[in-house]
Design an enzyme around this catalytic site. Structure first.
Site, PDB file in Angstrom:
ATOM      1  N   GLY A   1      37.883  29.098  38.314  1.00 15.93           N
ATOM      2  CA  GLY A   1      38.475  30.732  38.463  1.00 15.93           C
ATOM      3  C   GLY A   1      38.259  32.088  39.726  1.00 15.93           C
ATOM      4  O   GLY A   1      37.410  31.672  40.132  1.00 15.93           O
TER       5      GLY A   1
ATOM      6  N   ASP B   1      29.543  18.406  44.289  1.00 14.43           N
ATOM      7  CA  ASP B   1      30.432  19.530  44.915  1.00 14.43           C
ATOM      8  C   ASP B   1      29.456  20.050  45.795  1.00 14.43           C
ATOM      9  O   ASP B   1      30.014  21.494  45.494  1.00 14.43           O
ATOM     10  CB  ASP B   1      31.505  20.037  44.178  1.00 14.43           C
ATOM     11  CG  ASP B   1      32.785  20.406  44.764  1.00 14.43           C
ATOM     12  OD1 ASP B   1      32.690  20.555  45.927  1.00 14.43           O
ATOM     13  OD2 ASP B   1      33.528  21.957  44.421  1.00 14.43           O
TER      14      ASP B   1
ATOM     15  N   VAL C   1      36.206  35.119  40.663  1.00 15.14           N
ATOM     16  CA  VAL C   1      35.074  35.520  41.070  1.00 15.14           C
ATOM     17  C   VAL C   1      34.448  37.222  41.177  1.00 15.14           C
ATOM     18  O   VAL C   1      35.158  37.368  41.959  1.00 15.14           O
ATOM     19  CB  VAL C   1      33.989  34.481  41.726  1.00 15.14           C
ATOM     20  CG1 VAL C   1      32.232  34.587  41.299  1.00 15.14           C
ATOM     21  CG2 VAL C   1      33.857  33.549  41.254  1.00 15.14           C
TER      22      VAL C   1
ATOM     23  N   LEU D   1      35.509  38.646  45.034  1.00 15.50           N
ATOM     24  CA  LEU D   1      34.566  38.194  46.013  1.00 15.50           C
ATOM     25  C   LEU D   1      35.097  36.821  46.300  1.00 15.50           C
ATOM     26  O   LEU D   1      35.466  36.691  47.401  1.00 15.50           O
ATOM     27  CB  LEU D   1      33.436  37.546  45.130  1.00 15.50           C
ATOM     28  CG  LEU D   1      32.130  38.828  44.992  1.00 15.50           C
ATOM     29  CD1 LEU D   1      31.374  38.514  43.833  1.00 15.50           C
ATOM     30  CD2 LEU D   1      31.810  39.215  46.007  1.00 15.50           C
ATOM     31  N   GLY D   2      36.279  35.851  45.588  1.00 11.56           N
ATOM     32  CA  GLY D   2      36.463  34.824  45.884  1.00 11.56           C
ATOM     33  C   GLY D   2      37.061  33.895  45.242  1.00 11.56           C
ATOM     34  O   GLY D   2      37.204  34.631  43.252  1.00 11.56           O
ATOM     35  N   GLN D   3      37.540  32.794  45.404  1.00  7.76           N
ATOM     36  CA  GLN D   3      37.971  32.134  43.820  1.00  7.76           C
ATOM     37  C   GLN D   3      37.101  30.938  44.254  1.00  7.76           C
ATOM     38  O   GLN D   3      36.427  29.592  44.917  1.00  7.76           O
ATOM     39  CB  GLN D   3      39.587  30.864  44.823  1.00  7.76           C
ATOM     40  CG  GLN D   3      40.221  30.548  43.937  1.00  7.76           C
ATOM     41  CD  GLN D   3      41.198  31.705  42.647  1.00  7.76           C
ATOM     42  OE1 GLN D   3      40.713  32.641  43.698  1.00  7.76           O
ATOM     43  NE2 GLN D   3      41.680  31.469  41.818  1.00  7.76           N
ATOM     44  N   GLY D   4      36.599  30.866  42.475  1.00  7.04           N
ATOM     45  CA  GLY D   4      35.084  29.679  42.739  1.00  7.04           C
ATOM     46  C   GLY D   4      36.576  28.540  41.917  1.00  7.04           C
ATOM     47  O   GLY D   4      37.183  28.209  42.208  1.00  7.04           O
TER      48      GLY D   4
ATOM     49  N   LYS E   1      32.228  35.098  37.462  1.00 10.57           N
ATOM     50  CA  LYS E   1      33.300  33.837  37.061  1.00 10.57           C
ATOM     51  C   LYS E   1      34.117  34.145  36.145  1.00 10.57           C
ATOM     52  O   LYS E   1      33.219  33.896  34.505  1.00 10.57           O
ATOM     53  CB  LYS E   1      32.074  32.595  37.171  1.00 10.57           C
ATOM     54  CG  LYS E   1      32.704  31.691  38.315  1.00 10.57           C
ATOM     55  CD  LYS E   1      31.999  30.597  38.224  1.00 10.57           C
ATOM     56  CE  LYS E   1      31.770  29.818  39.683  1.00 10.57           C
ATOM     57  NZ  LYS E   1      30.748  28.602  39.431  1.00 10.57           N
TER      58      LYS E   1
END
Ligand SMILES: *[C@@H]1O[C@H](CO)[C@@H](O)[C@H](O)[C@H]1NC(C)=O
Ligand SMILES: *[C@@H]1O[C@H](CO)[C@@H](O)[C@H](O)[C@H]1NC(C)=O
Ligand SMILES: *[C@@H]1O[C@H](CO)[C@@H](O)[C@H](O)[C@H]1NC(C)=O
Ligand SMILES: *[C@@H]1O[C@H](CO)[C@@H](O)[C@H](O)[C@H]1NC(C)=O
Ligand SMILES: *[C@@H]1O[C@H](CO)[C@@H](O)[C@H](O)[C@H]1NC(C)=O
Ligand SMILES: *[C@@H]1O[C@H](CO)[C@@H](O)[C@H](O)[C@H]1NC(C)=O
Length: 807
Positions: free
Chosen positions: A502, A615, A504, A496-499, A518
């Site tokens: 690392g 964040d 996700v 899905l993406g980059q957390g 994650k």
């Protein structure tokens, strides 16, 4: 024969004292006097005028105080008038030419033997001579009061015949014709008495609450008069009786519209004003406008009800505010299930002209009924006696409410649940303060208790640290095989993406539940710490605006967190994309801003821990099916002690563009650094532009600088995303921009805390002017040009920070 005649003469003269029969009459100059000698009836006329009226005035006291006038509007033009009664029981006044200038109106057929009699109460009545019932009148002057409300008169209404007993002022002291003012029943909704000037309401008395007419003051038991309120399906009326018949008292509605109760003072030989209904500002009808309360003990007397704000938000000086428009809801009613009631006490209940009442419904049922109808705004008991019964509902605006020191009632006011929560939170804080004060005084008074308390606290602390370790283990553990299967063996298609630490993955459990996984990169030493941090923090948090952690999965060097899956990805996916941004209209964006604010507030103030997220950014705001925002990624979050307000770190981590100056430069972080990030986020949501990387042909400011320039240039609306078109609420947008700019102010103490942010967003009256934001000009920080999207997540300027550290 002579004797007989004399007797007859005597007889008729005595009769003429208080009674006339058909064939008899009263000429101008002659009078009737009531049996007890209290009142006199006859012709009178104002000084310097030839007009003659038939009236009743006091005989025993204050001769000349007229309490009733027959031909108010049709005076006889000279002293030739005659009052008589005919066989049908009709009274009439005739002038010189036998023209009838006034006549009474009997409601029933009279028998042969009708008489007109002036009673000692001041009532002039037409009745059958033989009738043994002393209250059975064909006609009575008490049914047609003028400006004086005497004991025994009624003020009210007959629902069957529509007859309206009301009082009306004289035009002037010299002219008894009906003037501008009248006091009558307002039968709309729950009946109440209103003083009107023409059609306009000036003052309200009532409604009846079972014990008394709700008014400015609680009627005290007094030795002068007692009152009665009759209310059934046929009629409603108020009347009073004097306790001591040697006391003369009356209500008067004078030509200037003042309602006064006066009492005859024998010693002064004059009328004394005992009470005036319109005693202060708060008795002026709707003085404070809708949804505001009036309290004469305060200055200004008006105040918005809890959950409401002043309508004209532009005025700074509260004393010069025009209250006639009153207040408006901070948050509109949600209507369908989204509303609750706030109980306010000690109030004079609002105008009941738009109300509905039922004595057989209890308070619980009443609340349900009110919730069912969107236009219902408040409810309370109809009858306050014996703990209260019955149901009274209001529809539409709530007006003419006062705060009373005595005799006030409860009112359950409908609010958006959002506003109610605010109020209750405020209340809770106050309660806590109160509790603290009590605790302190207890400590002071008893040294022993102090010791005990200390021991207790110590023990509790010890126990708490023990529990702490246990809690960490309470997170459900997922089997590695399950997670691997759900994510198609961590297929790159599922990424899905980059957390923060690392990739996700999207996954689907066998039961069909969708999850987000994650995964901690194996070779990330730093990531491990953040992983632990996230697990320990988020497992303790529960809020609908925080992403929900289902569990974790640990196998050898594999570490994973399993979250609820957010089908709508994250906020940045929408707002920074030209096409997708059109899907987020103003309403949705406002909803998102509100949700984020609530999530952050929970972290800062409401959760069991005090947490600084550190964040907050668009890509960390996930969106569920209904576009509810959920804050995610707690890898960098820090737990604070309850008393701790600020911390310092050597390792500044976060995302450039969202970091507050004091954090990015000095490593200082606090709730206020999150507030800064929140402000940036709001400006991004409004503008559809990223703060970082923002460019404008006219200047080299970032988004904050741009927003500030527009704000100072008095054209803040130019900031907003063109995707909105014209479909937005300018007032709300301005409010949001204002709040956002307050959040990004340079100095942390200037920034509001999150509870204030929410209060301001929800619609407070006047917002302060923001000062210059921090970081509004692009700084020449190292490698600004080369920071890639991926690195942006960890834009660490350690070299800069460490060199500043030794100060
Ligand atoms: C007497 O009253 C009648 C009816 O109101 C009126 O038409 C007439 O002009 C009056 N006459 C005098 C002398 O006032
Ligand atoms: C007399 O009463 C009737 C009906 O009750 C009403 O229509 C009429 O207007 C009244 N007249 C006066 C002069 O009050
Ligand atoms: C009143 O009198 C009229 C005629 O004079 C008659 O028609 C009517 O029925 C009477 N009404 C009552 C209530 O007696
Ligand atoms: C009224 O009383 C007189 C005598 O007291 C009697 O003759 C007459 O019939 C009575 N009238 C009525 C209507 O009852
Ligand atoms: C009634 O009032 C008068 C005058 O104020 C007073 O003298 C008298 O005692 C009162 N009577 C009662 C029974 O209170
Ligand atoms: C709500 O109450 C108002 C005022 O009584 C009424 O006009 C309206 O029909 C009601 N609506 C519903 C849905 O019951």
């Amino acid at each position: 024969m002579v004797l007989f005649l004399c007797l007859l003469l005597f007889f008729t003269t005595t009769l003429a004292l208080n009674t006339i029969t058909p064939g008899q009459s009263i000429k101008d100059g002659e009078t009737l006097v009531s049996a007890g000698g209290s009142f006199e009836l006859g012709f009178f006329g104002p000084k310097n005028s030839k007009s003659r009226y038939v009236g009743i005035w006091y005989k025993k006291v204050s001769t000349g105080t007229v309490v009733w006038v027959a031909n108010r509007e049709t005076p006889v033009s000279d002293a030739s008038g005659v009052l008589s009664i005919n066989h049908n029981g009709i009274l009439s006044i005739m002038n010189r030419t036998k023209g009838i200038v006034w006549s009474s109106n009997t409601s029933r057929n009279a028998s042969e033997e009708t008489i007109a009699q002036l009673l000692d109460s001041g009532n002039f009545v037409v009745k059958d001579r033989n009738d043994s019932d002393p209250t059975n009148f064909l006609w009575q002057s008490f049914d047609y009061p003028c400006d004086t409300f005497l004991p025994g008169m009624k003020l009210g209404r007959n629902f069957v015949t529509g007859f309206d007993w009301h009082i009306s002022s004289w035009k002037s002291m010299q002219n008894p014709a009906p003037g501008l003012y009248s006091l009558r029943t307002d039968p709309q909704g729950l009946p109440q008495f209103v003083l009107k000037k023409g059609p306009e309401i000036l003052f309200r008395a009532g409604p009846w609450n079972g014990a008394y007419l709700t008014g400015r003051t609680l009627p005290t038991v007094n030795p002068i008069y007692s009152f009665e309120f009759v209310w059934n399906e046929n009629e409603i009326y108020y009347e009073y009786e004097v306790q001591n018949h040697s006391v003369y008292t009356r209500y008067l509605l004078n030509p200037s519209g003042l309602i006064q109760r006066t009492i005859w003072n024998e010693r002064k030989n004059d009328w004394e004003v005992f009470a005036t209904s319109q005693a202060d500002q708060c008795s002026i009808y709707a003085y404070c406008g809708p949804y505001a309360t009036c309290n004469t003990n305060e200055s200004p007397p008006c105040k918005c009800l809890e959950g409401f704000m002043h309508r004209s938000a532009s005025t700074e000086d509260i004393n010069s505010v025009d209250w006639s428009n009153g207040c408006t809801r901070r948050t509109p009613l949600a209507c369908e299930g989204g509303d609750s009631f706030l109980k306010q006490t000690g109030l004079r209940i609002p105008d009941t002209s738009k109300s509905w009442a039922d004595l057989s419904i209890d308070l619980k049922e009443c609340e349900k009924l009110c919730l069912k109808n969107c236009s219902c705004t408040a409810y309370t008991n109809l009858d306050i006696r014996e703990g209260g019964r019955g149901c009274l509902l209001w529809y539409g605006d709530l007006t003419d409410i006062s705060e009373l020191n005595e005799g006030g009632q409860d009112l359950y006011i409908r609010l958006a649940t959002c506003d109610l929560n605010h109020i209750q939170n405020k209340g809770r804080i106050k309660e806590k303060q109160k509790a603290a004060i009590i605790a302190i005084s207890v400590i002071i008074t008893s040294g022993m208790m102090l010791l005990a308390l200390w021991l207790y606290v110590r023990r509790k602390k010890l126990r708490k640290t023990g529990e702490h370790g246990k809690e960490d283990l309470e997170l459900p553990a997922f089997d590695f095989a399950t997670v691997a299967m759900a994510t198609n063996n961590f297929s790159s298609n599922n990424i899905l993406g980059q957390g923060g630490f690392g990739p996700v993955y999207k996954g689907t459990l066998i039961e069909g539940q969708e999850i987000a996984v994650k995964r901690l990169s194996k070779n990330s030493g730093q990531g491990l710490e953040e992983f632990k941090n996230e697990v320990t923090l988020i497992s303790k948090l529960q809020h609908r605006n925080l992403v929900k952690l289902f569990g974790c999965c640990v196998r050898k060097d594999e570490k994973m967190l399993i979250y609820e899956y957010m089908p709508n990805k994250s906020l940045d996916y929408f707002i920074f994309d030209q096409t997708r941004s059109k899907l987020l209209d103003w309403r949705i964006r406002m909803h998102i801003i509100d949700g984020i604010a609530r999530g952050v507030l929970y972290l800062h103030h409401d959760s069991r821990l005090r947490i600084i997220h550190r964040d907050l950014k668009a890509s960390n705001i996930l969106l569920d099916n209904n576009m509810n925002p959920k804050i995610s990624d707690f890898g960098l979050a820090r737990k604070f002690g309850v008393d701790q307000t600020q911390a310092k770190t050597k390792r500044v981590v976060g995302t450039y563009g969202y970091m507050s100056p004091e954090y990015a430069l000095d490593g200082l972080f606090s709730t206020k650094s999150d507030v800064f990030s929140f402000g940036v986020l709001v400006l991004e949501i409004l503008s559809g532009k990223k703060n970082r990387g923002f460019s404008h042909p006219e200047h080299d400011h970032n988004l904050l600088g741009h927003a500030w320039t527009l704000w100072m240039g008095k054209r803040p609306l130019e900031l907003i995303d063109t995707a909105f078109g014209d479909l937005y609420n300018a007032t709300e947008v301005l409010r949001c921009i204002n709040v956002a700019l307050l959040c990004v102010q340079q100095s942390p103490p200037d920034r509001p805390n999150m509870s204030l942010v929410l209060l301001m967003l929800c619609g407070d009256s006047v917002l302060p002017q923001p000062k210059q934001p921090g970081f509004f000009i692009e700084r020449n920080l190292p490698t600004t040009d080369s920071i890639s999207e991926k690195n942006e997540m960890f834009s660490i300027y350690e070299s800069t920070i460490t060199s500043l550290e030794p100060r």
